[in-house]
Design an enzyme around this catalytic site. Structure first.
Site, mmCIF file in Angstrom:
data_model
loop_
_atom_site.group_PDB
_atom_site.id
_atom_site.type_symbol
_atom_site.label_atom_id
_atom_site.label_comp_id
_atom_site.label_asym_id
_atom_site.label_seq_id
_atom_site.Cartn_x
_atom_site.Cartn_y
_atom_site.Cartn_z
ATOM 1 N N ASP A 238 0.856 -1.189 0.000
ATOM 2 C CA ASP A 238 0.000 0.000 0.000
ATOM 3 C C ASP A 238 0.886 1.230 0.000
ATOM 4 O O ASP A 238 1.631 1.491 0.951
ATOM 5 C CB ASP A 238 -0.909 -0.001 1.229
ATOM 6 C CG ASP A 238 -1.985 1.070 1.159
ATOM 7 O OD1 ASP A 238 -2.332 1.472 0.028
ATOM 8 O OD2 ASP A 238 -2.492 1.486 2.207
ATOM 9 N N HIS B 123 -4.031 13.833 0.356
ATOM 10 C CA HIS B 123 -4.351 13.042 1.544
ATOM 11 C C HIS B 123 -3.197 13.098 2.541
ATOM 12 O O HIS B 123 -3.412 13.330 3.745
ATOM 13 C CB HIS B 123 -4.631 11.597 1.143
ATOM 14 C CG HIS B 123 -4.802 10.670 2.302
ATOM 15 N ND1 HIS B 123 -5.920 10.668 3.102
ATOM 16 C CD2 HIS B 123 -3.969 9.710 2.817
ATOM 17 C CE1 HIS B 123 -5.794 9.754 4.052
ATOM 18 N NE2 HIS B 123 -4.615 9.159 3.902
ATOM 19 N N GLU C 46 -10.951 3.945 2.288
ATOM 20 C CA GLU C 46 -9.909 4.702 1.601
ATOM 21 C C GLU C 46 -10.051 4.479 0.106
ATOM 22 O O GLU C 46 -10.006 3.332 -0.366
ATOM 23 C CB GLU C 46 -8.513 4.283 2.067
ATOM 24 C CG GLU C 46 -8.216 4.714 3.483
ATOM 25 C CD GLU C 46 -6.760 4.498 3.871
ATOM 26 O OE1 GLU C 46 -6.371 5.011 4.936
ATOM 27 O OE2 GLU C 46 -6.022 3.833 3.123
ATOM 28 N N GLU D 131 -8.786 4.247 -3.380
ATOM 29 C CA GLU D 131 -7.479 4.008 -3.977
ATOM 30 C C GLU D 131 -7.632 3.347 -5.350
ATOM 31 O O GLU D 131 -8.642 2.728 -5.650
ATOM 32 C CB GLU D 131 -6.615 3.116 -3.075
ATOM 33 C CG GLU D 131 -6.501 3.638 -1.643
ATOM 34 C CD GLU D 131 -5.412 2.962 -0.840
ATOM 35 O OE1 GLU D 131 -4.447 2.450 -1.454
ATOM 36 O OE2 GLU D 131 -5.525 2.946 0.402
ATOM 37 N N ASP E 179 -9.226 0.275 0.706
ATOM 38 C CA ASP E 179 -8.392 -0.262 1.777
ATOM 39 C C ASP E 179 -8.981 0.190 3.107
ATOM 40 O O ASP E 179 -8.598 1.225 3.656
ATOM 41 C CB ASP E 179 -6.945 0.206 1.611
ATOM 42 C CG ASP E 179 -5.987 -0.577 2.485
ATOM 43 O OD1 ASP E 179 -6.330 -1.717 2.851
ATOM 44 O OD2 ASP E 179 -4.907 -0.059 2.800
ATOM 45 N N ARG F 211 -9.324 3.663 12.280
ATOM 46 C CA ARG F 211 -8.470 4.804 12.607
ATOM 47 C C ARG F 211 -8.052 4.843 14.077
ATOM 48 O O ARG F 211 -6.922 5.228 14.388
ATOM 49 C CB ARG F 211 -9.185 6.107 12.249
ATOM 50 C CG ARG F 211 -9.539 6.255 10.785
ATOM 51 C CD ARG F 211 -8.311 6.274 9.907
ATOM 52 N NE ARG F 211 -8.667 6.541 8.504
ATOM 53 C CZ ARG F 211 -7.810 6.515 7.500
ATOM 54 N NH1 ARG F 211 -6.538 6.216 7.730
ATOM 55 N NH2 ARG F 211 -8.198 6.755 6.268
ATOM 56 N N GLN G 39 -5.432 2.238 14.535
ATOM 57 C CA GLN G 39 -4.207 2.697 13.876
ATOM 58 C C GLN G 39 -3.472 3.736 14.727
ATOM 59 O O GLN G 39 -2.248 3.711 14.834
ATOM 60 C CB GLN G 39 -4.550 3.276 12.508
ATOM 61 C CG GLN G 39 -3.354 3.753 11.699
ATOM 62 C CD GLN G 39 -3.763 4.284 10.335
ATOM 63 O OE1 GLN G 39 -4.941 4.284 9.975
ATOM 64 N NE2 GLN G 39 -2.801 4.730 9.559
ATOM 65 N N LYS H 168 -5.257 -2.137 9.413
ATOM 66 C CA LYS H 168 -5.403 -2.195 7.960
ATOM 67 C C LYS H 168 -5.570 -3.622 7.436
ATOM 68 O O LYS H 168 -6.024 -3.811 6.303
ATOM 69 C CB LYS H 168 -4.153 -1.600 7.300
ATOM 70 C CG LYS H 168 -3.891 -0.147 7.631
ATOM 71 C CD LYS H 168 -4.699 0.756 6.759
ATOM 72 C CE LYS H 168 -4.210 2.189 6.873
ATOM 73 N NZ LYS H 168 -4.855 3.065 5.894
ATOM 74 N N THR I 258 -9.308 -5.633 2.566
ATOM 75 C CA THR I 258 -9.026 -4.727 1.451
ATOM 76 C C THR I 258 -9.866 -5.215 0.274
ATOM 77 O O THR I 258 -9.682 -6.337 -0.193
ATOM 78 C CB THR I 258 -7.537 -4.741 1.066
ATOM 79 O OG1 THR I 258 -6.750 -4.339 2.194
ATOM 80 C CG2 THR I 258 -7.271 -3.807 -0.102
ATOM 81 N N GLU J 271 -10.893 12.464 6.521
ATOM 82 C CA GLU J 271 -10.774 13.816 5.975
ATOM 83 C C GLU J 271 -12.135 14.485 5.812
ATOM 84 O O GLU J 271 -12.281 15.675 6.094
ATOM 85 C CB GLU J 271 -10.074 13.761 4.627
ATOM 86 C CG GLU J 271 -8.644 13.261 4.685
ATOM 87 C CD GLU J 271 -8.136 12.879 3.320
ATOM 88 O OE1 GLU J 271 -7.518 13.723 2.660
ATOM 89 O OE2 GLU J 271 -8.371 11.713 2.903
#
Length: 424
Positions: free
Chosen positions: A131, A138, A204, A206, A238, A242, A245, A258, A262, A369
């Site tokens: 990743d 970001h 996320e 991606e 993904d 949070r 993390q 994570k 995915t 975000e």
């Protein structure tokens, strides 16, 4: 070895006007044959999927033993490490005026299946997962949130494609459910961590690429040959926890926050199909080191969209629109960097871009975000609900397309619905 199909070419197969799966696309995927229950390989055209097995058995695709080819990466390996030869042959069978398949009614019935309702599976066995962190907006946003008194980007960001090695075994195909992960979290007000379901589940946005051709251990990949190692592109979600993390990532980086899931889209879109949409991308300053310098246009103009639908909503709501032009590092640079120390890539490796946020608030590619670390809840207009992070029953769907003139290339969808955490 490129095979780019001109925009003016048509197929004898009916393709709805405005479809993102015209003959210029021809992406590859793996599906469960409803008649046999077996996994098969196919190519998407319009609203249909062309199964490759009947073509091979009829001799229309020569020297292809599908009993020895189990997935899309294996298909590429069987013909030299690229999908281009098979894609070229499929094009020859489907182009307007070709009679080899069109004139065989029985074979047509055996080959074509409706795409709607077809159960798709992972297009390839994912052997490794990397990743990246190539979405510069970001990365800047995260820096502003968590290091407000420092520059948003760390000093290495503009010199190398930052990345970490993730968990390949938990890569799943679009549509598979997402169980809310359990993990350790620690509030600032508490002295000790607690264990339980994440309260800050996130998506996320991606773009990913799959490796089609590997390299020998100890043999770097020159950047001018890097794209030769790409099987094709897929959309990637993904998923991230949070709060987990935040507690675990120092000093070694993401781990359980994570690795639980995915999701990827089922159709592998080739670089040849995306050739008309190449762009230069944003300037890189300072100039990168020689092994990462790429000539020509290494980025692609691909539009991205994310929708969110709660259990109470009848229709999904668009919460993000972005573009792959917001990536700082190109696919070729990512590959050249990965192999620059002699690491060996393998067919089926998945590499994700990192979250692709744009410069505006409506283009942020994560809930982190969009709600700015939970401080600004987003509102779901249909029901009046608000979200800072994802709740059980929420469905996140991502789509992507490239468009130029009358040509439109789509990726399909990557979708996931959040379910409750497993009990310990």
């Amino acid at each position: 070895m490129k095979f780019v199909i001109p925009e003016d070419k048509k197929s004898w197969v009916p393709v709805p006007e405005g479809s993102g799966f015209p003959i210029q696309n021809l992406p590859f995927g793996k599906f469960i044959d409803p008649a046999t229950g077996l996994d098969e390989l196919g190519v998407r055209i319009g609203d249909l999927v062309l199964s490759l097995r009947p073509l091979a058995e009829a001799g229309l695709i020569e020297d292809l033993d599908l009993d020895m080819v189990f997935d899309v990466a294996g298909l590429a390996e069987a013909v030299g490490g690229s999908l281009a030869p098979i894609r070229r042959r499929v094009y020859e069978l489907l182009e307007e005026g070709s009679a080899e398949l069109q004139g065989n009614a029985g074979l047509r019935r055996a080959c074509f299946l409706p795409a709607d309702g077809l159960e798709m599976v992972l297009p390839t066995f994912v052997r490794g997962f990397v990743d990246f962190y190539s979405g510069i907006h970001h990365a800047s946003n995260v820096g502003r949130m968590f290091r407000p008194d420092q520059p948003p980007l760390l000093p290495n960001y503009r010199h190398l494609p930052v990345a970490y090695n993730g968990r390949a075994s938990s890569v799943i195909v679009s549509g598979e459910p997402i169980l809310r992960p359990n993990g350790q979290t620690k509030d600032a007000s508490s002295e000790s961590p607690t264990f339980g379901p994440t309260k800050e589940l996130d998506f996320e946005l991606e773009m990913g690429f799959l490796v089609g051709k590997g390299n020998d251990l100890g043999s770097p990949i020159p950047i001018e040959h890097a794209e030769d190692h790409v099987l094709g592109l897929v959309l990637v979600n993904d998923w991230s926890a949070r709060d987990v993390q935040r507690w675990e990532y120092q000093p070694l980086g993401p781990f359980l926050a994570k690795s639980f899931a995915t999701s990827i889209s089922p159709w592998v879109v080739t670089l040849d199909a995306l050739e008309p949409f190449r762009i230069a991308g944003m300037p890189q300053n300072p100039e990168v080191l020689p092994h990462l310098r790429q000539s020509g246009s290494g980025h692609f103009d691909i539009q991205l969209e994310v929708t969110l639908q709660s259990k109470k909503m009848a229709q999904p709501q668009v919460i993000c629109r972005s573009n792959t032009s917001n990536l700082y590092w190109t696919i070729a640079q990512q590959i050249a960097h990965m192999a620059s120390n002699g690491a060996n890539l393998e067919p089926g490796d998945l590499c994700a871009s990192g979250t692709i946020s744009g410069p505006g608030e409506d283009s942020y590619g994560s809930m982190l975000e969009l709600s700015w670390r939970g401080q600004r809840p987003i509102q779901l207009s249909e029901t009046g609900e608000t979200r800072t992070f994802l709740e059980d029953g929420d469905t996140v769907a991502m789509t992507a397309f490239a468009r130029k003139g009358g040509l439109r290339i789509e990726f399909g969808e990557v979708r996931g619905t959040v379910g409750p955490a497993a009990k310990h």
